[in-house]
Design a protein around this motif. Structure first.
Motif, PDB file in Angstrom:
ATOM      1  N   GLY A  75       0.806  -1.217   0.000  1.00 16.36           N
ATOM      2  CA  GLY A  75       0.000   0.000   0.000  1.00 16.36           C
ATOM      3  C   GLY A  75       0.835   1.261   0.000  1.00 16.36           C
ATOM      4  O   GLY A  75       0.367   2.319   0.415  1.00 16.36           O
ATOM      5  N   GLY A  76       2.059   1.185  -0.454  1.00 12.51           N
ATOM      6  CA  GLY A  76       2.958   2.339  -0.477  1.00 12.51           C
ATOM      7  C   GLY A  76       4.375   1.872  -0.241  1.00 12.51           C
ATOM      8  O   GLY A  76       4.636   0.682  -0.050  1.00 12.51           O
ATOM      9  N   THR A  77       5.315   2.795  -0.290  1.00 14.18           N
ATOM     10  CA  THR A  77       6.717   2.463  -0.093  1.00 14.18           C
ATOM     11  C   THR A  77       7.322   3.314   1.001  1.00 14.18           C
ATOM     12  O   THR A  77       6.941   4.472   1.188  1.00 14.18           O
ATOM     13  N   SER A  78       8.263   2.755   1.722  1.00 14.52           N
ATOM     14  CA  SER A  78       8.944   3.480   2.799  1.00 14.52           C
ATOM     15  C   SER A  78      10.197   4.164   2.304  1.00 14.52           C
ATOM     16  O   SER A  78      10.835   4.905   3.043  1.00 14.52           O
ATOM     17  N   THR A  79      10.571   3.918   1.054  1.00 12.93           N
ATOM     18  CA  THR A  79      11.863   4.367   0.563  1.00 12.93           C
ATOM     19  C   THR A  79      11.708   5.340  -0.598  1.00 12.93           C
ATOM     20  O   THR A  79      10.866   5.146  -1.475  1.00 12.93           O
ATOM     21  N   THR A  80      12.511   6.389  -0.598  1.00 12.34           N
ATOM     22  CA  THR A  80      12.611   7.293  -1.735  1.00 12.34           C
ATOM     23  C   THR A  80      13.962   7.098  -2.388  1.00 12.34           C
ATOM     24  O   THR A  80      14.998   7.154  -1.728  1.00 12.34           O
ATOM     25  N   LEU A  81      13.965   6.838  -3.688  1.00  7.78           N
ATOM     26  CA  LEU A  81      15.201   6.665  -4.439  1.00  7.78           C
ATOM     27  C   LEU A  81      15.622   8.017  -4.998  1.00  7.78           C
ATOM     28  O   LEU A  81      14.884   8.646  -5.751  1.00  7.78           O
ATOM     29  N   HIS A  82      16.809   8.471  -4.605  1.00  6.01           N
ATOM     30  CA  HIS A  82      17.327   9.770  -5.029  1.00  6.01           C
ATOM     31  C   HIS A  82      18.206   9.559  -6.257  1.00  6.01           C
ATOM     32  O   HIS A  82      19.296   9.008  -6.165  1.00  6.01           O
ATOM     33  N   LEU A  83      17.719   9.977  -7.417  1.00  5.54           N
ATOM     34  CA  LEU A  83      18.423   9.777  -8.680  1.00  5.54           C
ATOM     35  C   LEU A  83      18.938  11.112  -9.201  1.00  5.54           C
ATOM     36  O   LEU A  83      18.162  12.015  -9.494  1.00  5.54           O
ATOM     37  N   SER A  84      20.259  11.260  -9.291  1.00  9.02           N
ATOM     38  CA  SER A  84      20.872  12.484  -9.780  1.00  9.02           C
ATOM     39  C   SER A  84      21.067  12.401 -11.289  1.00  9.02           C
ATOM     40  O   SER A  84      21.615  11.418 -11.799  1.00  9.02           O
ATOM     41  N   VAL A  85      20.645  13.426 -11.984  1.00  7.55           N
ATOM     42  CA  VAL A  85      20.726  13.466 -13.440  1.00  7.55           C
ATOM     43  C   VAL A  85      21.255  14.827 -13.871  1.00  7.55           C
ATOM     44  O   VAL A  85      21.373  15.755 -13.068  1.00  7.55           O
ATOM     45  N   SER A  86      21.559  14.948 -15.155  1.00  7.52           N
ATOM     46  CA  SER A  86      22.091  16.214 -15.683  1.00  7.52           C
ATOM     47  C   SER A  86      21.002  17.165 -16.130  1.00  7.52           C
ATOM     48  O   SER A  86      21.247  18.371 -16.275  1.00  7.52           O
ATOM     49  N   ASP A  87      19.772  16.664 -16.361  1.00 13.72           N
ATOM     50  CA  ASP A  87      18.655  17.509 -16.784  1.00 13.72           C
ATOM     51  C   ASP A  87      17.393  17.020 -16.098  1.00 13.72           C
ATOM     52  O   ASP A  87      16.671  16.175 -16.620  1.00 13.72           O
ATOM     53  N   VAL A  88      17.127  17.527 -14.922  1.00 13.46           N
ATOM     54  CA  VAL A  88      16.028  17.022 -14.111  1.00 13.46           C
ATOM     55  C   VAL A  88      14.681  17.265 -14.778  1.00 13.46           C
ATOM     56  O   VAL A  88      13.789  16.412 -14.732  1.00 13.46           O
ATOM     57  N   ASP A  89      14.501  18.417 -15.431  1.00  8.27           N
ATOM     58  CA  ASP A  89      13.201  18.726 -16.035  1.00  8.27           C
ATOM     59  C   ASP A  89      12.883  17.767 -17.178  1.00  8.27           C
ATOM     60  O   ASP A  89      11.741  17.302 -17.318  1.00  8.27           O
ATOM     61  N   ALA A  90      13.888  17.438 -17.996  1.00  5.82           N
ATOM     62  CA  ALA A  90      13.665  16.535 -19.120  1.00  5.82           C
ATOM     63  C   ALA A  90      13.346  15.125 -18.641  1.00  5.82           C
ATOM     64  O   ALA A  90      12.412  14.482 -19.144  1.00  5.82           O
ATOM     65  N   VAL A  91      14.108  14.619 -17.661  1.00  9.21           N
ATOM     66  CA  VAL A  91      13.873  13.272 -17.152  1.00  9.21           C
ATOM     67  C   VAL A  91      12.528  13.191 -16.451  1.00  9.21           C
ATOM     68  O   VAL A  91      11.763  12.222 -16.631  1.00  9.21           O
ATOM     69  N   TYR A  92      12.199  14.207 -15.660  1.00  2.87           N
ATOM     70  CA  TYR A  92      10.929  14.217 -14.937  1.00  2.87           C
ATOM     71  C   TYR A  92       9.753  14.212 -15.911  1.00  2.87           C
ATOM     72  O   TYR A  92       8.805  13.435 -15.762  1.00  2.87           O
ATOM     73  N   THR A  93       9.837  15.058 -16.933  1.00  2.00           N
ATOM     74  CA  THR A  93       8.754  15.135 -17.921  1.00  2.00           C
ATOM     75  C   THR A  93       8.589  13.820 -18.660  1.00  2.00           C
ATOM     76  O   THR A  93       7.460  13.336 -18.861  1.00  2.00           O
ATOM     77  N   ARG A  94       9.704  13.196 -19.071  1.00  2.00           N
ATOM     78  CA  ARG A  94       9.631  11.934 -19.789  1.00  2.00           C
ATOM     79  C   ARG A  94       9.010  10.845 -18.920  1.00  2.00           C
ATOM     80  O   ARG A  94       8.224  10.020 -19.400  1.00  2.00           O
ATOM     81  N   ALA A  95       9.373  10.828 -17.636  1.00  2.00           N
ATOM     82  CA  ALA A  95       8.841   9.815 -16.732  1.00  2.00           C
ATOM     83  C   ALA A  95       7.332   9.971 -16.551  1.00  2.00           C
ATOM     84  O   ALA A  95       6.582   8.987 -16.575  1.00  2.00           O
ATOM     85  N   VAL A  96       6.876  11.205 -16.367  1.00  2.00           N
ATOM     86  CA  VAL A  96       5.439  11.449 -16.186  1.00  2.00           C
ATOM     87  C   VAL A  96       4.681  11.098 -17.467  1.00  2.00           C
ATOM     88  O   VAL A  96       3.611  10.472 -17.421  1.00  2.00           O
ATOM     89  N   GLU A  97       5.236  11.472 -18.610  1.00  2.00           N
ATOM     90  CA  GLU A  97       4.588  11.139 -19.877  1.00  2.00           C
ATOM     91  C   GLU A  97       4.558   9.630 -20.120  1.00  2.00           C
ATOM     92  O   GLU A  97       3.700   9.134 -20.861  1.00  2.00           O
ATOM     93  N   SER A  98       5.469   8.892 -19.473  1.00  2.00           N
ATOM     94  CA  SER A  98       5.522   7.434 -19.631  1.00  2.00           C
ATOM     95  C   SER A  98       4.642   6.701 -18.627  1.00  2.00           C
ATOM     96  O   SER A  98       4.603   5.469 -18.619  1.00  2.00           O
ATOM     97  N   GLY A  99       3.961   7.447 -17.754  1.00  2.00           N
ATOM     98  CA  GLY A  99       3.030   6.814 -16.831  1.00  2.00           C
ATOM     99  C   GLY A  99       3.297   7.000 -15.356  1.00  2.00           C
ATOM    100  O   GLY A  99       2.562   6.472 -14.524  1.00  2.00           O
ATOM    101  N   ALA A 100       4.354   7.734 -14.980  1.00  2.00           N
ATOM    102  CA  ALA A 100       4.630   7.981 -13.562  1.00  2.00           C
ATOM    103  C   ALA A 100       3.617   8.969 -12.987  1.00  2.00           C
ATOM    104  O   ALA A 100       3.044   9.799 -13.713  1.00  2.00           O
ATOM    105  N   THR A 101       3.391   8.892 -11.686  1.00  2.00           N
ATOM    106  CA  THR A 101       2.494   9.818 -10.987  1.00  2.00           C
ATOM    107  C   THR A 101       3.311  10.961 -10.407  1.00  2.00           C
ATOM    108  O   THR A 101       4.228  10.731  -9.612  1.00  2.00           O
ATOM    109  N   ALA A 102       3.003  12.190 -10.790  1.00  2.00           N
ATOM    110  CA  ALA A 102       3.741  13.361 -10.311  1.00  2.00           C
ATOM    111  C   ALA A 102       3.323  13.689  -8.875  1.00  2.00           C
ATOM    112  O   ALA A 102       2.131  13.774  -8.574  1.00  2.00           O
TER     113      ALA A 102
END
Length: 354
Positions: free
Chosen positions: A132-159
């Motif tokens: 029913g949820g997760t206790s862990t947050t995965l911290h992923l460092s990238v070079s372009d956070v806006d591009a990766v975030y947008t692609r993930a949401v467009e691929s089905g992630a929940t913002a």
């Protein structure tokens, strides 16, 4: 990956240790095959060869260890495909069981390594979908956070929160992937000293405490910036948990941020000496980023699990799995136990000798 010559390995000054039964069986079978003998004809006494300590590295290219997140998903194959599509993950290994479940997978995202499997409730392995949820947050460092975030949401992630600049010098946003795992996608945009971080946080209800007023929190000081993943784990008594993890397991305290009450930990950085960071926080049942203590599990890769075991043995901690040589790493050693609040910690070589 280069390997040391086996005779060179055996020539190491011996210390008393029994060879692993699987190793002995494999060696015996090879001798029978090479000599052209029938399986039952090799009956001469076999001299025992004393091997060096298991944690002696055999590889000349991998001598460090790190904290590797191990995820579980209700449909792990689909989750792995999503990570490839949304985060550009590179699959390294996939092990599928006779029942069709994904028993183990290894992959990287921007150089960060982690593992994945299907649910195995018979072994206590559950996915966020079951919990029913997760206790862990995965911290992923990238070079372009806006591009990766947008692609993930467009691929089905929940913002959960759009990317925004933070007082500690990073820009990050948070989302939940289709398998239920929470990700903080982060980009370091400036180097900020602890003093500056504290100044920017004034009036926010949080106090920033660092090692010194002139210490700078740079990308190099943040293991994972530029490709790392940080695991988060929560406790009722987070300050006590930090002391336990430092004094017993051997983590190094880098940063602890507490609330106005001086006891609520809202952020921390505990570094594993061989590489990797764990963030410890105070459990808040109203916070979507938290989950209850006792439902969390982390795997720490180390070249010396026996040293950690010696520090833990005799403390009365619940042993989930005693020291053993896993089937996936027959030349290594690992063990699992629960900390005082019930979270599971596993330590092991995990193929460092290969």
């Amino acid at each position: 990956m280069s390997m040391r010559d086996p005779f060179e390995q055996l020539a190491t000054p011996p210390e008393s240790a029994e060879p692993h039964p699987r190793f002995a069986a494999l060696l015996r079978a090879r001798l029978v095959t090479r000599l052209g003998l029938e399986p039952d004809t090799l009956t001469v006494p076999v001299t025992t060869i004393e091997l060096p300590e298991r944690n002696a590295p055999m590889s000349t290219t991998q001598t460090h260890a790190s904290v590797v997140p191990y995820l579980a998903a209700r449909d792990a194959s689909a989750a792995l495909d999503w990570y490839v599509r949304a985060f550009g993950a590179q699959e390294l290994l996939r092990v599928v069981g006779d029942d069709g479940r994904l028993g183990h997978a290894e992959f990287t995202i921007a150089g960060a390594r982690f593992y994945l499997s299907d649910e195995y409730p018979e072994y206590g392995v559950h996915s966020p979908a079951s919990l029913g949820g997760t206790s862990t947050t995965l911290h992923l460092s990238v070079s372009d956070v806006d591009a990766v975030y947008t692609r993930a949401v467009e691929s089905g992630a929940t913002a959960l929160s759009e990317p925004a600049d933070q007082p500690h010098g990073a820009r990050h946003g948070t989302l939940v992937d289709p398998a239920g795992h929470r990700w903080m996608i982060s980009q370091q945009i400036e180097d900020v000293s602890v003093a500056e971080y504290a100044l920017r946080s004034e009036g926010s209800g949080f106090e920033v405490v660092g090692a010194g007023p002139d210490e700078r929190v740079t990308a190099a000081d943040r293991p994972g910036t530029g490709g790392g993943i940080w695991a988060g784990v929560f406790y009722e008594d987070a300050l006590g948990a930090i002391r336990f993890l430092v004094d017993t397991f051997g983590f190094e305290e880098q940063l602890v941020v507490t609330g106005a009450d001086g006891t609520t930990v809202v952020h921390s950085q505990l570094r594993w000496p061989e590489g990797g960071v764990v963030q410890v926080g105070t459990y808040d049942p109203t916070n979507v980023f938290n989950h209850a203590p006792g439902e969390q599990s982390l795997y720490v890769v180390t070249a010396a699990p026996d040293a950690v075991w010696q520090r833990c043995d005799g403390l009365g901690l619940e042993v989930i799995r005693p020291p053993h040589a896993p089937d996936h790493d027959p030349e290594g050693m690992g063990f699992s136990l629960r900390d005082p609040e019930g979270n599971i910690w596993s330590f092991g070589t995990y193929g460092l000798a290969r």
